[in-house]
Write a protein that holds these residues in place. Structure first.
Motif, PDB file in Angstrom:
ATOM      1  N   SER A  20       9.129   2.682  -2.838  1.00 27.77           N
ATOM      2  CA  SER A  20       8.066   1.679  -2.962  1.00 27.77           C
ATOM      3  C   SER A  20       8.626   0.354  -3.456  1.00 27.77           C
ATOM      4  CB  SER A  20       6.979   2.159  -3.919  1.00 27.77           C
ATOM      5  OG  SER A  20       6.349   3.309  -3.420  1.00 27.77           O
ATOM      6  N   THR A  21       9.486   0.427  -4.462  1.00 26.34           N
ATOM      7  CA  THR A  21      10.089  -0.790  -5.007  1.00 26.34           C
ATOM      8  C   THR A  21      10.931  -1.497  -3.957  1.00 26.34           C
ATOM      9  OG1 THR A  21      10.120   0.195  -7.226  1.00 26.34           O
ATOM     10  CG2 THR A  21      11.569  -1.692  -6.854  1.00 26.34           C
ATOM     11  N   ALA A  22      11.718  -0.745  -3.208  1.00 25.46           N
ATOM     12  CA  ALA A  22      12.549  -1.337  -2.151  1.00 25.46           C
ATOM     13  C   ALA A  22      11.673  -1.998  -1.083  1.00 25.46           C
ATOM     14  CB  ALA A  22      13.441  -0.268  -1.525  1.00 25.46           C
ATOM     15  N   ILE A  23      10.569  -1.361  -0.737  1.00 22.18           N
ATOM     16  CA  ILE A  23       9.670  -1.922   0.282  1.00 22.18           C
ATOM     17  C   ILE A  23       9.008  -3.199  -0.235  1.00 22.18           C
ATOM     18  CG2 ILE A  23       7.488  -1.507   1.500  1.00 22.18           C
ATOM     19  CD1 ILE A  23       8.529   1.415   1.870  1.00 22.18           C
ATOM     20  N   ILE A  24       8.588  -3.192  -1.487  1.00 23.76           N
ATOM     21  CA  ILE A  24       7.967  -4.392  -2.069  1.00 23.76           C
ATOM     22  C   ILE A  24       8.986  -5.529  -2.124  1.00 23.76           C
ATOM     23  CG2 ILE A  24       6.957  -5.377  -4.173  1.00 23.76           C
ATOM     24  CD1 ILE A  24       5.604  -2.569  -4.576  1.00 23.76           C
ATOM     25  N   ILE A  25      10.213  -5.228  -2.523  1.00 24.24           N
ATOM     26  CA  ILE A  25      11.262  -6.260  -2.543  1.00 24.24           C
ATOM     27  C   ILE A  25      11.472  -6.811  -1.133  1.00 24.24           C
ATOM     28  CG2 ILE A  25      13.754  -6.633  -2.841  1.00 24.24           C
ATOM     29  CD1 ILE A  25      13.530  -4.657  -5.260  1.00 24.24           C
ATOM     30  N   LEU A  26      11.535  -5.938  -0.149  1.00 31.07           N
ATOM     31  CA  LEU A  26      11.688  -6.371   1.238  1.00 31.07           C
ATOM     32  C   LEU A  26      10.504  -7.241   1.669  1.00 31.07           C
ATOM     33  CD1 LEU A  26      13.587  -6.100   3.671  1.00 31.07           C
ATOM     34  CD2 LEU A  26      12.293  -4.062   4.338  1.00 31.07           C
ATOM     35  N   ALA A  27       9.303  -6.871   1.230  1.00 32.19           N
ATOM     36  CA  ALA A  27       8.105  -7.647   1.572  1.00 32.19           C
ATOM     37  C   ALA A  27       8.105  -9.026   0.913  1.00 32.19           C
ATOM     38  CB  ALA A  27       6.848  -6.875   1.168  1.00 32.19           C
ATOM     39  N   VAL A  28       8.821  -9.177  -0.184  1.00 30.95           N
ATOM     40  CA  VAL A  28       8.942 -10.492  -0.831  1.00 30.95           C
ATOM     41  C   VAL A  28      10.057 -11.303  -0.178  1.00 30.95           C
ATOM     42  CG1 VAL A  28       9.527 -11.671  -3.000  1.00 30.95           C
ATOM     43  CG2 VAL A  28       8.016  -9.668  -3.043  1.00 30.95           C
ATOM     44  N   VAL A  29      11.164 -10.643   0.159  1.00 33.77           N
ATOM     45  CA  VAL A  29      12.346 -11.337   0.678  1.00 33.77           C
ATOM     46  C   VAL A  29      12.194 -11.737   2.148  1.00 33.77           C
ATOM     47  CG1 VAL A  29      14.816 -11.038   1.179  1.00 33.77           C
ATOM     48  CG2 VAL A  29      13.887 -10.312  -1.018  1.00 33.77           C
ATOM     49  N   LEU A  30      11.651 -10.858   2.991  1.00 32.50           N
ATOM     50  CA  LEU A  30      11.537 -11.164   4.430  1.00 32.50           C
ATOM     51  C   LEU A  30      10.797 -12.470   4.718  1.00 32.50           C
ATOM     52  CD1 LEU A  30      10.961  -7.837   6.419  1.00 32.50           C
ATOM     53  CD2 LEU A  30      12.886  -9.399   6.533  1.00 32.50           C
ATOM     54  N   MET A  38       5.801 -10.145   6.076  1.00 24.94           N
ATOM     55  CA  MET A  38       5.449  -9.225   4.998  1.00 24.94           C
ATOM     56  C   MET A  38       4.785  -7.961   5.542  1.00 24.94           C
ATOM     57  SD  MET A  38       3.220  -9.876   1.530  1.00 24.94           S
ATOM     58  CE  MET A  38       4.237 -11.233   1.022  1.00 24.94           C
ATOM     59  N   TYR A  39       4.185  -8.040   6.692  1.00 25.98           N
ATOM     60  CA  TYR A  39       3.453  -6.906   7.244  1.00 25.98           C
ATOM     61  C   TYR A  39       4.372  -5.758   7.644  1.00 25.98           C
ATOM     62  CZ  TYR A  39      -0.587 -10.062   7.606  1.00 25.98           C
ATOM     63  OH  TYR A  39      -1.608 -10.910   7.333  1.00 25.98           O
ATOM     64  N   LEU A  40       5.568  -6.103   8.123  1.00 21.77           N
ATOM     65  CA  LEU A  40       6.491  -5.080   8.616  1.00 21.77           C
ATOM     66  C   LEU A  40       6.844  -4.050   7.542  1.00 21.77           C
ATOM     67  CD1 LEU A  40       9.249  -5.576  11.144  1.00 21.77           C
ATOM     68  CD2 LEU A  40       9.806  -4.350   9.076  1.00 21.77           C
ATOM     69  N   PRO A  41       7.333  -4.456   6.358  1.00 24.17           N
ATOM     70  CA  PRO A  41       7.655  -3.428   5.362  1.00 24.17           C
ATOM     71  C   PRO A  41       6.430  -2.662   4.874  1.00 24.17           C
ATOM     72  CG  PRO A  41       8.148  -5.629   4.516  1.00 24.17           C
ATOM     73  CD  PRO A  41       7.736  -5.777   5.936  1.00 24.17           C
ATOM     74  N   VAL A  42       5.282  -3.324   4.837  1.00 19.91           N
ATOM     75  CA  VAL A  42       4.062  -2.638   4.383  1.00 19.91           C
ATOM     76  C   VAL A  42       3.658  -1.548   5.380  1.00 19.91           C
ATOM     77  CG1 VAL A  42       1.593  -2.952   3.927  1.00 19.91           C
ATOM     78  CG2 VAL A  42       3.256  -4.550   2.960  1.00 19.91           C
ATOM     79  N   LEU A  43       3.721  -1.845   6.662  1.00 18.61           N
ATOM     80  CA  LEU A  43       3.431  -0.826   7.678  1.00 18.61           C
ATOM     81  C   LEU A  43       4.410   0.335   7.571  1.00 18.61           C
ATOM     82  CD1 LEU A  43       2.710  -3.207  10.673  1.00 18.61           C
ATOM     83  CD2 LEU A  43       1.080  -1.565   9.736  1.00 18.61           C
ATOM     84  N   LEU A  44       5.666   0.011   7.380  1.00 18.51           N
ATOM     85  CA  LEU A  44       6.696   1.034   7.214  1.00 18.51           C
ATOM     86  C   LEU A  44       6.420   1.873   5.965  1.00 18.51           C
ATOM     87  CD1 LEU A  44       9.357   2.188   8.273  1.00 18.51           C
ATOM     88  CD2 LEU A  44      10.545   0.481   6.884  1.00 18.51           C
ATOM     89  N   GLY A  45       6.026   1.205   4.893  1.00 20.07           N
ATOM     90  CA  GLY A  45       5.709   1.914   3.652  1.00 20.07           C
ATOM     91  C   GLY A  45       4.595   2.925   3.818  1.00 20.07           C
TER      92      GLY A  45
END
Length: 194
Positions: free
Chosen positions: A24-34, A53-60
């Motif tokens: 979850s933390t990695a996905i949130i970081i990715l959602a901030v960085v992308l 931001m949508y891409l990591p959230v969908l993946l999550g």
């Protein structure tokens, strides 16, 4: 998907919580960085066009299931807003934040509802992502329609943003399921060695 894999490996509750928290933390970081990368590479319009931001959230949602996915969907835009506000340029804008939190929560919740089936048949990530995208965007339109008397947004403006973001939606509809299929393949290959 991750829950089922951890259950098959007979992981303890502590291990499950640790793994899900790290993912979850990695996905949130990715959602901030992308979004930052997209804006740096393609300008301010990249956020509305590519919806990074949508891409990591969908993946999550696909990986973590509905509860943890919902958490990722709510926390990703909030974390982005807090971090980027501290840096002087809030993304998303404060007025957009509650709508984006709600929309991404729907994205992650819907894909999360498919996570157990995706673990068995990874190709189901395709309809899961498509349904999540339609549901999330429809929920955004509904929320703006309900609150347009107290928000700076109109249904017409949001509809225009949705049309502009079709490129991002199409890319995500391919990238997220293919990523899930690839991860499932790798995890299945790893499990067959055990």
């Amino acid at each position: 998907m991750i829950e089922n894999i951890l259950t098959k490996k007979q992981a303890s509750l502590r291990v499950k919580l640790t793994v899900k928290t790290l993912i979850s933390t990695a996905i949130i970081i990715l959602a901030v960085v992308l979004p930052q990368i997209a804006h740096a590479a393609a300008g301010a319009q990249a956020g509305i066009t590519l919806l990074p931001m949508y891409l990591p959230v969908l993946l999550g949602g696909c990986l973590l299931g509905p509860v943890w996915g919902l958490g990722v969907g709510v926390l990703s835009p909030l974390a982005s807003f807090l971090i980027t506000s501290a840096l002087g340029t809030p993304m998303p804008a404060a007025a957009r934040l509650p709508f984006m939190m709600a929309e991404l929560a729907v994205f992650a919740l819907v894909t999360g509802l498919f996570s157990k089936k995706i673990e068995k048949h990874a190709w189901l990530a395709f309809p899961a992502v498509l349904l999540a995208q339609v549901s999330g965007r429809a929920f955004l339109l509904l929320a703006v329609a309900l609150f347009q008397s107290i928000t700076p947004f109109t249904v017409t403006a949001i509809w225009g943003q949705i049309k502009t973001g079709l490129i991002g939606i199409v890319l995500q509809a391919a990238i997220v399921p293919l990523t899930v299929i690839g991860l499932k393949y790798l995890l299945d290959k790893e499990n067959s060695r055990d």
